[in-house]
Write an enzyme that holds these catalytic residues in place. Structure first.
Site, mmCIF file in Angstrom:
data_model
loop_
_atom_site.group_PDB
_atom_site.id
_atom_site.type_symbol
_atom_site.label_atom_id
_atom_site.label_comp_id
_atom_site.label_asym_id
_atom_site.label_seq_id
_atom_site.Cartn_x
_atom_site.Cartn_y
_atom_site.Cartn_z
ATOM 1 N N LYS A 76 0.965 -1.195 -0.360
ATOM 2 C CA LYS A 76 0.051 -0.039 0.435
ATOM 3 C C LYS A 76 0.830 1.274 0.400
ATOM 4 C CE LYS A 76 -3.835 2.116 2.840
ATOM 5 N NZ LYS A 76 -5.064 1.460 3.960
ATOM 6 N N SER A 151 -9.767 2.024 2.919
ATOM 7 C CA SER A 151 -8.981 2.562 2.209
ATOM 8 C C SER A 151 -8.049 1.535 1.148
ATOM 9 C CB SER A 151 -8.231 3.434 3.234
ATOM 10 O OG SER A 151 -7.323 2.837 3.635
ATOM 11 N N SER A 175 -9.667 -0.781 6.771
ATOM 12 C CA SER A 175 -9.366 -0.813 5.681
ATOM 13 C C SER A 175 -8.422 -1.919 4.961
ATOM 14 C CB SER A 175 -8.559 0.375 5.376
ATOM 15 O OG SER A 175 -8.710 1.347 5.311
HETATM 16 N N1 GLN Z 1 -13.418 3.662 6.236
HETATM 17 C C1 GLN Z 1 -12.483 4.251 7.884
HETATM 18 C C2 GLN Z 1 -12.066 6.084 7.625
HETATM 19 O O1 GLN Z 1 -12.602 6.129 6.958
HETATM 20 C C3 GLN Z 1 -11.014 3.467 7.966
HETATM 21 C C4 GLN Z 1 -10.610 3.768 7.681
HETATM 22 C C5 GLN Z 1 -9.011 2.535 7.191
HETATM 23 O O2 GLN Z 1 -8.785 1.319 8.523
HETATM 24 N N2 GLN Z 1 -7.360 2.928 7.422
HETATM 25 O O3 GLN Z 1 -11.822 5.798 8.768
#
Ligand code: GLN
Length: 472
Positions: A76, A151, A175
Site C-alpha cells: 500500500k 482504504s 481498511s
Molecule cells: N473507512 C474507515 C475510515 O475512513 C477505515 C479506514 C482505515 O481503516 N484506514 O476511517
C-alpha cells in the site's frame, strides 16, 4: 500462465523448473498492464523488482532462499520503501521519496519477497471506497462501475485481478478487511501491536495496524509469521514470541463461536449477505462447531466512538504536513502563517481536511471532555464487552460490510453514509483484537460476499486455523 493462489505452489513449480521467477514477474507486469484501467497501482517498481526476481531465482537455485522466495507482493502506498516514492495517495506527498524502509518492508525483503509496486489507496488511508485518493478511484474487477473498497482498495484489486500474489495494506477501522470483502479476497488485520508500524504513514496511531490481503489462508499465516514480532523502532509492538503460524495450520477442533445477533438482524444488512452468512453458519455447525447467538447492545456506539477518536488522532498526526518539514509547499506565501495555511489548504483533499477540522474541534478546550474523553470511555466499554465474549467463546462471527461493493459516486457525497459502512469492521479496531474477512462466493450479480471472524488478543493461531478449515 495459471493463477497461483499459494506461495507453496509457486515454490514447488520453481524448484521443479516448471516456472522461473523472472517469467512469473513478467506475467504479473502484463496483468498490471492489461488491468491498468482498474487503477490499482500508483507505481510499478520495474527495475528493483526485476533485480530481486533474478537474485531470488539464483538463491533458489543455490538453495539459500528465504521463506518468501517467489512471493511477488505489492505494498500500500503508505508504507515506506527506501529510495522509492511514497505518497499516501495525497498531493501533499506526491513527490516524497522514502528515506528509509518500514520494518515490514525490511522483513519482506529479508525473506526474499519481490516487491512489485505501490498500491493506490484512500488519501492518508481515510475512506472506505478508495474514492478519496488524489490519483482517482480504484475500480472493482468484478464490476468496473463499482468501488474496490478502501482504504486499501488497490491492495485488494491487485490480488483479485492477479496482478501479484499478495499485498500489504493497513487497517485502522477496516481498511484491509472491507476491500478484501468487496473483492473476494482474504483480509487479515492482526492484533494491535502484533506488527511494527515503523515506517508506516500514521493515520490514527492507537488503531493503525498493518494487514495482509491474500488468496489463501496459508499465505496470510506465512506473511504474519514473517512480519510479526518485537521491533526496537516501535515501542508499541508486543514482545510476545511469534508462533510459526504457517506450520501450525491445523483443522480447528470444535470451536465455540458467538454470532452477534444485532449485526445479522440489522436492517442495513443486505439480504444476500445475510443468507450467505447463515449458510456459512450451517457449515460451521456441520463441521462440529458450536454456535451461540449472543446480544451485543453497543452496536450504535461503534461508529461514533471510532470517528471521534480517529479524527482526534489524525488531526495530531497530520499536523506535521506544514509545508516546511516535507511534502507540498506553496510557493507564493508571504509569511509563515500563510505558508502553513496555503500549503495545507492546497495539499490535502476534502476528506482529510474534514477529519483534521473535526479532530481539532474534538480536542479543543471545552470539548475535549465532552467528546474525546467520552469516546475513550465508550471504547473501554466496547473492549471490555468484546474481551468478555472472547473469554466465553473462541471466536466472534459477524458480517464485514452491510452491503456488497457499491457504485462509484453513490455514497461519497454523504460522509455519514460512508462512515456507517464501517459499522461491522470498527468493532475489532476499537478493541484491538485480530479479525479476518473470508470470502463466501458471489451474489446474483457476481459481486463478492464475505463474513468476518474475530479472536482474542494475540490468538491469531485460532483465527487462522478456523479460517483455514472454514474455507476447505
Ligand atoms: N473507512 C474507515 C475510515 O475512513 C477505515 C479506514 C482505515 O481503516 N484506514 O476511517
Amino acid at each position: 500462465m495459471k493463477k497461483y493462489t499459494t506461495l507453496a505452489e509457486i515454490q514447488a513449480h520453481v524448484v521443479q523448473q516448471k516456472l522461473s521467477l523472472p517469467d512469473l514477474l513478467e506475467y504479473y507486469f502484463q496483468q498490471i498492464e492489461d488491468y491498468k484501467h482498474l487503477n490499482a497501482f500508483n507505481e510499478v517498481f520495474f527495475l528493483s523488482a526485476k533485480k530481486q526476481a533474478a537474485d531470488v531465482q539464483e538463491k533458489i537455485n543455490n538453495q539459500t532462499a528465504g521463506k518468501l522466495a517467489g512471493m511477488v507482493i505489492g505494498i500500500k502506498d503508505n508504507i515506506c520503501y527506501q529510495d522509492h516514492l511514497v505518497t499516501a495517495s495525497s498531493k501533499m506527498l506526491e513527490h516524497f521519496v522514502a528515506p528509509y524502509s518500514a520494518t515490514v518492508v525490511e522483513r519482506l525483503l529479508a525473506e526474499d519477497a519481490i516487491i512489485i509496486g505501490r498500491l493506490n489507496c484512500d488519501e492518508f488511508a481515510m475512506g472506505g471506497s478508495n474514492e478519496t485518493s488524489y490519483f482517482g478511484p480504484v475500480r472493482n474487477a468484478a464490476d468496473q462501475e463499482r468501488v474496490a473498497g478502501g482504504s486499501s482498495g488497490g491492495s485488494a484489486v491487485a490480488v483479485q485481478a492477479d496482478m501479484c500474489l499478495a499485498t500489504l495494506g493497513t487497517d485502522t477501522g477496516g481498511s484491509v478487511r472491507q476491500p478484501a470483502a468487496f473483492c473476494g479476497c482474504i483480509g487479515l488485520k492482526p492484533t494491535y501491536g502484533r506488527i511494527s508500524r515503523y515506517g508506516v504513514i500514521a493515520y490514527a496511531s492507537s488503531f493503525d495496524q498493518v494487514g495482509t490481503i491474500t488468496s489463501s489462508v496459508d499465505d496470510a499465516a506465512l506473511l504474519l509469521e514473517v512480519l510479526a514480532g518485537a521491533d526496537d523502532k516501535d515501542s508499541t509492538v508486543s514482545q510476545k514470541p511469534v508462533p510459526a503460524y504457517s506450520r501450525s495450520l491445523v483443522p480447528a477442533q470444535k470451536q465455540k463461536i458467538a454470532v452477534l445477533q444485532e449485526t445479522l438482524n440489522s436492517e442495513a444488512l443486505d439480504p444476500e449477505i445475510r443468507e450467505a452468512i447463515l449458510k456459512g453458519i450451517e457449515k460451521l455447525k456441520t463441521d462440529g462447531h458450536e454456535i451461540e447467538y449472543v446480544s451485543f447492545d453497543l452496536l450504535d456506539y461503534l461508529v461514533p466512538a471510532y470517528y471521534v477518536l480517529t479524527a482526534a488522532e489524525a488531526s495530531s498526526n497530520l499536523s506535521r504536513y506544514d509545508g516546511v518539514h516535507y511534502g507540498y509547499r506553496n510557493k507564493d506565501a508571504k509569511d509563515l502563517n500563510q505558508l502553513y495555511k496555503l500549503s495545507r489548504a492546497e495539499g490535502f483533499g476534502p476528506e482529510v481536511k474534514r477529519r483534521i477540522l473535526l479532530g481539532t474541534f474534538i480536542l479543543s478546550a471545552g470539548y475535549y471532555d465532552a467528546y474525546y474523553q467520552k469516546a475513550q470511555k465508550v471504547r473501554r466499554l466496547i473492549r471490555d464487552k468484546v474481551e468478555l465474549l472472547l473469554q466465553q467463546h473462541d471466536a466472534i462471527l459477524l458480517p464485514v460490510t452491510p452491503t456488497p461493493a457499491f457504485k462509484i459516486g453513490e455514497n461519497i457525497k454523504d460522509p455519514l453514509v460512508m462512515y456507517m459502512e464501517d459499522i461491522f469492521t470498527v468493532l475489532a479496531s476499537l478493541s484491538g483484537v485480530p479479525a479476518i474477512s473470508l470470502p463466501l462466493g458471489n451474489n446474483q450479480s457476481g459481486l463478492p460476499l464475505s463474513v468476518q471472524l474475530i479472536a482474542a488478543h494475540y490468538n491469531e493461531t485460532a483465527l487462522l486455523n478456523l479460517s483455514h478449515s472454514f474455507l476447505k
